[in-house]
Design a protein around this motif. Structure first.
Motif, PDB file in Angstrom:
ATOM      1  N   ALA A   1       0.792  -1.176   0.017  1.00 18.06           N
ATOM      2  CA  ALA A   1       0.042  -0.118  -0.180  1.00 18.06           C
ATOM      3  C   ALA A   1       0.882   1.384  -0.151  1.00 18.06           C
ATOM      4  CB  ALA A   1      -0.896  -0.202   1.093  1.00 18.06           C
ATOM      5  N   GLN A   2       0.479   2.220  -0.888  1.00 13.74           N
ATOM      6  CA  GLN A   2       1.311   3.415  -0.930  1.00 13.74           C
ATOM      7  C   GLN A   2       0.828   4.540  -0.307  1.00 13.74           C
ATOM      8  OE1 GLN A   2       1.717   4.737  -5.008  1.00 13.74           O
ATOM      9  NE2 GLN A   2       3.595   5.968  -4.642  1.00 13.74           N
TER      10      GLN A   2
ATOM     11  N   SER B   1      -0.831   1.660  -4.856  1.00 13.40           N
ATOM     12  CA  SER B   1      -2.405   1.137  -4.513  1.00 13.40           C
ATOM     13  C   SER B   1      -2.803   1.904  -3.040  1.00 13.40           C
ATOM     14  CB  SER B   1      -2.343  -0.341  -4.160  1.00 13.40           C
ATOM     15  OG  SER B   1      -1.451  -0.610  -3.188  1.00 13.40           O
ATOM     16  N   VAL B   2      -3.866   1.807  -2.919  1.00 11.56           N
ATOM     17  CA  VAL B   2      -4.534   2.608  -1.530  1.00 11.56           C
ATOM     18  C   VAL B   2      -5.450   1.478  -0.773  1.00 11.56           C
ATOM     19  CG1 VAL B   2      -6.144   4.509  -1.149  1.00 11.56           C
ATOM     20  CG2 VAL B   2      -4.896   4.645  -3.063  1.00 11.56           C
TER      21      VAL B   2
ATOM     22  N   ARG C   1     -15.016   7.861  -4.889  1.00  9.01           N
ATOM     23  CA  ARG C   1     -14.149   9.173  -5.251  1.00  9.01           C
ATOM     24  C   ARG C   1     -12.781   8.980  -5.474  1.00  9.01           C
ATOM     25  NH1 ARG C   1     -17.323  13.699  -4.509  1.00  9.01           N
ATOM     26  NH2 ARG C   1     -19.081  13.437  -3.085  1.00  9.01           N
ATOM     27  N   ILE C   2     -12.094   7.876  -4.996  1.00  6.54           N
ATOM     28  CA  ILE C   2     -10.786   7.662  -5.213  1.00  6.54           C
ATOM     29  C   ILE C   2     -10.686   7.040  -6.447  1.00  6.54           C
ATOM     30  CG2 ILE C   2      -8.905   6.149  -4.535  1.00  6.54           C
ATOM     31  CD1 ILE C   2      -9.726   6.439  -1.671  1.00  6.54           C
ATOM     32  N   ARG C   3     -11.592   6.212  -7.213  1.00  5.52           N
ATOM     33  CA  ARG C   3     -11.528   5.545  -8.268  1.00  5.52           C
ATOM     34  C   ARG C   3     -11.699   6.523  -9.133  1.00  5.52           C
ATOM     35  NH1 ARG C   3     -14.278   0.036  -6.293  1.00  5.52           N
ATOM     36  NH2 ARG C   3     -12.138  -1.164  -6.024  1.00  5.52           N
TER      37      ARG C   3
ATOM     38  N   VAL D   1      -7.343   6.185  -9.564  1.00  2.00           N
ATOM     39  CA  VAL D   1      -6.783   5.280  -8.680  1.00  2.00           C
ATOM     40  C   VAL D   1      -7.435   3.847  -8.924  1.00  2.00           C
ATOM     41  CG1 VAL D   1      -5.843   4.455  -6.767  1.00  2.00           C
ATOM     42  CG2 VAL D   1      -5.780   6.779  -7.122  1.00  2.00           C
ATOM     43  N   GLU D   2      -6.857   2.857  -9.597  1.00  5.42           N
ATOM     44  CA  GLU D   2      -7.663   1.721  -9.842  1.00  5.42           C
ATOM     45  C   GLU D   2      -7.503   0.669  -8.758  1.00  5.42           C
ATOM     46  OE1 GLU D   2      -9.702   1.023 -12.109  1.00  5.42           O
ATOM     47  OE2 GLU D   2      -9.512   3.021 -13.124  1.00  5.42           O
TER      48      GLU D   2
END
Length: 135
Positions: free
Chosen positions: A60-61, A97-98, A117-119, A123-124
């Motif tokens: 995870a980043q 990744s999140v 909202r993240i997608r 961000v996939e």
């Protein structure tokens, strides 16, 4: 005729060379800095729900946390729900990744809205964190 004694009676104190000790301390400092592991934290204490199918995700980043009160935290900072996508997209690289850590008491609707909202921000790779239950 009297003989003068060499040594401490002279009035000069003997000096201790501290250079080797400073070298050792410097090398130890470098060793501890290099071997330190940096752990990503979300910034708030979250009580995650348990899952028997949870798998570890060490790559995870960015960590996103959702508190029971509905506050959203990104890497230790409180963020408005409407800006969470832009904040996360600015922190994640192309293949990063999140991981979302939602508290057990937070609402599912808020979790889904944060994921959307993240997608939408591009961000996939988005995952939800859970504690592994003990059999």
């Amino acid at each position: 005729m009297r003989r003068r004694r060499l040594g401490a009676d002279d009035g000069e104190a003997s000096e201790v060379n501290l250079t080797p000790m400073l070298d050792v301390v410097f090398i130890m400092l470098i060793f501890f800095i290099v071997t330190t592991s940096f752990i990503k934290e979300s910034g708030v204490e979250i009580e995650r729900p348990e899952s028997s199918a949870a798998s570890p995700r060490p790559d995870a980043q960015v960590m996103v946390a959702i508190t029971p009160e509905g506050a959203v935290w990104v890497d230790g900072r409180a963020v408005d729900l409407h800006r969470v996508g832009g904040e996360v997209a600015g922190l994640v690289s192309d293949d990063g990744s999140v991981v979302i850590q939602a508290d057990r008491e937070s609402t599912t609707g808020l979790l889904i809205e944060v994921m959307d909202r993240i997608r939408e921000a591009g961000v996939e790779q988005v995952a939800v964190a859970a504690s592994r239950s003990r059999p």
